[in-house]
Write an enzyme that holds these catalytic residues in place. Structure first.
Site, PDB file in Angstrom:
ATOM      1  N   GLU A  11       8.671  -6.282   2.514  1.00 50.68           N
ATOM      2  CA  GLU A  11       7.432  -5.962   1.799  1.00 50.68           C
ATOM      3  C   GLU A  11       7.689  -4.851   0.776  1.00 50.68           C
ATOM      4  O   GLU A  11       8.732  -4.203   0.781  1.00 50.68           O
ATOM      5  CB  GLU A  11       6.359  -5.528   2.785  1.00 50.68           C
ATOM      6  CG  GLU A  11       6.710  -4.247   3.529  1.00 50.68           C
ATOM      7  CD  GLU A  11       5.493  -3.563   4.127  1.00 50.68           C
ATOM      8  OE1 GLU A  11       4.612  -3.170   3.332  1.00 50.68           O
ATOM      9  OE2 GLU A  11       5.433  -3.420   5.363  1.00 50.68           O
ATOM     10  N   LYS A  31      -2.395  -2.641  -4.015  1.00 52.84           N
ATOM     11  CA  LYS A  31      -1.961  -3.051  -2.684  1.00 52.84           C
ATOM     12  C   LYS A  31      -2.466  -4.475  -2.465  1.00 52.84           C
ATOM     13  O   LYS A  31      -3.663  -4.709  -2.326  1.00 52.84           O
ATOM     14  CB  LYS A  31      -2.538  -2.089  -1.639  1.00 52.84           C
ATOM     15  CG  LYS A  31      -1.922  -2.193  -0.261  1.00 52.84           C
ATOM     16  CD  LYS A  31      -2.517  -1.115   0.636  1.00 52.84           C
ATOM     17  CE  LYS A  31      -1.920  -1.185   2.038  1.00 52.84           C
ATOM     18  NZ  LYS A  31      -2.549  -0.183   2.928  1.00 52.84           N
ATOM     19  N   LYS A  57       1.103  -0.011  14.089  1.00 53.92           N
ATOM     20  CA  LYS A  57       1.079   1.405  13.723  1.00 53.92           C
ATOM     21  C   LYS A  57       0.250   2.202  14.739  1.00 53.92           C
ATOM     22  O   LYS A  57      -0.834   1.789  15.140  1.00 53.92           O
ATOM     23  CB  LYS A  57       0.513   1.576  12.314  1.00 53.92           C
ATOM     24  CG  LYS A  57       1.385   0.941  11.227  1.00 53.92           C
ATOM     25  CD  LYS A  57       0.816   1.185   9.851  1.00 53.92           C
ATOM     26  CE  LYS A  57       1.708   0.587   8.762  1.00 53.92           C
ATOM     27  NZ  LYS A  57       1.633  -0.874   8.692  1.00 53.92           N
TER      28      LYS A  57
END
Length: 651
Positions: free
Chosen positions: A42, A103, A176
């Site tokens: 990514e 993004k 995360k």
């Protein structure tokens, strides 16, 4: 026009422009050509995950780790509206310092591309891109998930739904730590995602720390085990992804209490400042990094490097399994045997149509308003692309293409299909242009096919090993006479089966000028008559109108062709062959087609039929099944705006 529908271009509907949404770096393009393992990466970790210059240093180091393991890295981003698979160092340097990079998740991709903007792909955006590029393994740091208090805010990362509808294996260090890990695992279960911890334990990691307090449903002991899971998922045609959660290296793991305190304070700060949506993750990561004195950033870098090594190993093991595993005829409910690359030798060109929107055409130099469309064309190219899509990339095209924009356009339609050495600076890529009046009638057709002279015996010899290993050689009538004779001599020497597609009446006799034998030929009725008349000038060659005429002509041709697949336009096909080698009794069977009410484009239907038939016979299917597969491929082409559909209905 060859194949199932030998229809005049007067009946063609307007072809819409076909353009691949991807471009590849030279390194990735070469890797695809050579069937090397590739790992997707990514780009938000560069633009939104780390500060400069750490982001650039890490990106370069991660790519080199993958290369050192024996795989090829493919960092993915949108640059000036172009979805790019594999970034050069210059592009990485640009992205690492660029401002206002969007993004890009699923919802953003179309807008960023249409707006010709820069975009950094998220996990979801990269999964989509990797699927388009047929890269099965993707490495990241941590995936998104259900945010804390997500049951109230409904803030759930698009990464999770994308994993539920993709076939990609994602290597990460879990979810995360700033997220609700328990609810994320529940959501992944609902989406049907296979979640595995790497190692002997099922303990699911928590990004900065090795333990989250939750177990993954499964564990894979090593990269080879993970690759076997990916291979099994692909063979079962599951439409959901796999997560391989890799614990951060022990020496780089953070203290669980310390990191949880930092996250709690960061969440409170974000809430006070009203940070929401896609801005929340980079905000929290930056806040946690600051609170830990940069220790969390060091851990982040360590885990992504470790994940890169694991991902490369998985990709390498999976590539070995993919090369040695049988090809599955997806959606055909049948197990297909392994085949090597089919070698197609024939023409490739860009088809362009110009449809005049004014009532009358003035042939006096006047400029007329029109609409313009283009797509890939050429009989050999169409057959090769369709086989490439049907067989999961097990086809190669030996052709001649100019080293120009049109050549790159054809290359990008099916990366890895066209063989090395087929691009030449001496000629322009072949083009066919058709001009239609407002009623849809073809006023004039123009063709520039000089480049096909470059399809030479020397070029064939350069790829002799592919010819030796190929289960079938497909040739079309566009290749030069001396090259065709050379190919047929090689096929006789190495006992290779040959499929000949005449392309048009004038070229239909080319394999028979020196009485060469071939296995399959797919002429239409006019081409059959032309071949028979050449082989026996004394045969009656009146209009072919009934079964008796077809048998009479076929008897002449069957001395040199084992199986004739005679295409009869919208009516269907007739397969003619000797019943056995002793009696020489001709066996003829007609296979009718079902009519379609709506037809978008007829120019690739015959070529797609040929590919479907070839795919069937190569996988030992009965004649009836092979014809049926061919019909389904032709139907998909007829309903498609381009010569070859991007996906067949049973793929």
């Amino acid at each position: 026009m060859a194949g199932l529908l030998k229809i005049s271009r007067r009946s063609l509907t307007l072809i819409r422009r076909y353009s691949t949404p991807l471009i590849y770096s030279d390194e990735v393009r070469t890797a695809k050509n050579d069937n090397k393992p590739i790992v997707a990466l990514e780009s938000t970790i560069i633009t939104h995950g780390m500060p400069y210059p750490k982001n650039l240093e890490t990106a370069l180091e991660v790519e080199n780790i993958i290369r050192n393991q024996g795989a090829v890295p493919a960092t993915i981003a949108i640059l000036k509206g172009q979805l790019t698979i594999g970034l050069t160092r210059t592009q990485l340097e640009y992205l690492a310092q660029a401002k206002d990079v969007i993004k890009a998740s699923r919802r953003d991709l179309a807008m960023v591309v249409a707006g010709k903007q820069d975009g950094a792909t998220t996990v979801a955006g990269t999964i989509i891109s990797a699927e388009l590029a047929d890269i099965p393994v993707f490495v990241t740091g941590g995936i998104g998930g259900v945010h804390r208090d997500g049951e109230k805010t409904l803030d759930v990362s698009a990464d999770l739904t994308e994993l539920g509808r993709s076939k990609t294996l994602v290597v990460c260090s879990g979810v995360k730590s700033i997220l609700d890990i328990g609810r994320t695992l529940e959501y992944l279960e609902t989406q049907g995602v296979t979640v595995c911890a790497l190692g002997e334990s099922k303990q699911f990691p928590a990004f900065y720390t090795r333990r989250s307090g939750f177990d993954a449903p499964y564990n894979v002991v090593d990269a080879e085990h993970a690759a076997s899971v990916l291979n099994a998922a692909r063979s079962l045609h599951l439409s959901s992804g796999i997560v391989v959660a890799v614990p951060v290296p022990e020496e780089r793991a953070m203290d669980e209490k310390k990191i949880e305190t930092a996250i709690s304070n960061a969440l409170k700060n974000a809430n006070e400042k009203g940070v929401r949506g896609k801005e929340i993750t980079p905000f929290l990561l930056a806040a946690v990094s600051k609170a830990t004195g940069g220790a969390s950033l060091d851990t982040n870098i360590a885990l992504i490097k470790n994940n890169a090594k694991v991902g490369a190993d998985i990709s390498i093991h999976y590539q070995k399994l993919r090369i040695n595993a049988p090809i599955q005829s997806r959606g055909l409910h049948t197990s297909c045997r392994r085949m090597s690359d089919v070698l197609v030798i024939g023409g490739a060109n860009v088809d362009r149509t110009y449809r005049i929107t004014e009532e009358n055409i003035q042939l006096d130099g006047s400029t007329h308003a029109c609409t313009t469309e283009q797509c890939g064309g050429g009989v050999g190219r169409n057959i090769a692309e369709a086989l490439w899509r049907l067989s999961g990339g097990r086809a190669k095209l030996l052709t001649a293409v100019g080293d120009d924009a049109d050549g790159r356009f054809l290359h990008n339609i099916a990366p890895g299909l066209i063989l090395d050495g087929c691009f030449t600076k001496e000629y322009s890529t072949a083009t066919y242009a058709a001009i239609f009046d407002k009623k849809g009638e073809c006023a004039i057709g123009l063709g520039d096919m000089e480049v096909h002279r470059h399809i030479s015996p020397e070029l064939v010899n350069k790829h002799i090993e592919i010819l030796k290993n190929a289960p079938l050689i497909v040739i079309d009538g566009n290749i030069p006479q001396n090259t065709m004779e050379h190919v047929l001599e090689l096929c006789q020497k190495y006992q290779k089966k040959v499929f000949f597609e005449p392309t048009d009446r004038r070229k239909s006799i080319k394999p028979f000028l020196n009485n060469q034998n071939i296995t399959y030929a797919s002429p239409n009725l006019l081409e059959l008559k032309e071949i028979a008349s050449y082989l026996n000038p004394h045969i009656e060659n009146d209009i072919v109108c009934n079964e008796h005429d077809i048998i009479r002509l076929s008897k002449v041709v069957l001395k040199y062709v084992k199986v004739l697949i005679i295409t009869m336009g919208a009516k269907g096909v007739m397969v003619v062959k000797y019943k056995d080698s002793v009696s020489k009794e001709v066996h003829l069977k007609f296979y009718p087609t079902q009519g379609l009410k709506t037809i978008q484009n007829v120019s690739g239907a015959g070529d797609c039929f040929a590919s479907g038939f070839i795919f069937g016979i190569l996988n030992d299917k009965p004649e009836e099944t092979s014809v049926s597969i061919g019909f389904r491929c032709a139907e998909a082409s007829l309903l498609c705006k381009t010569t070859v559909p991007a996906k067949f209905p049973f793929n």
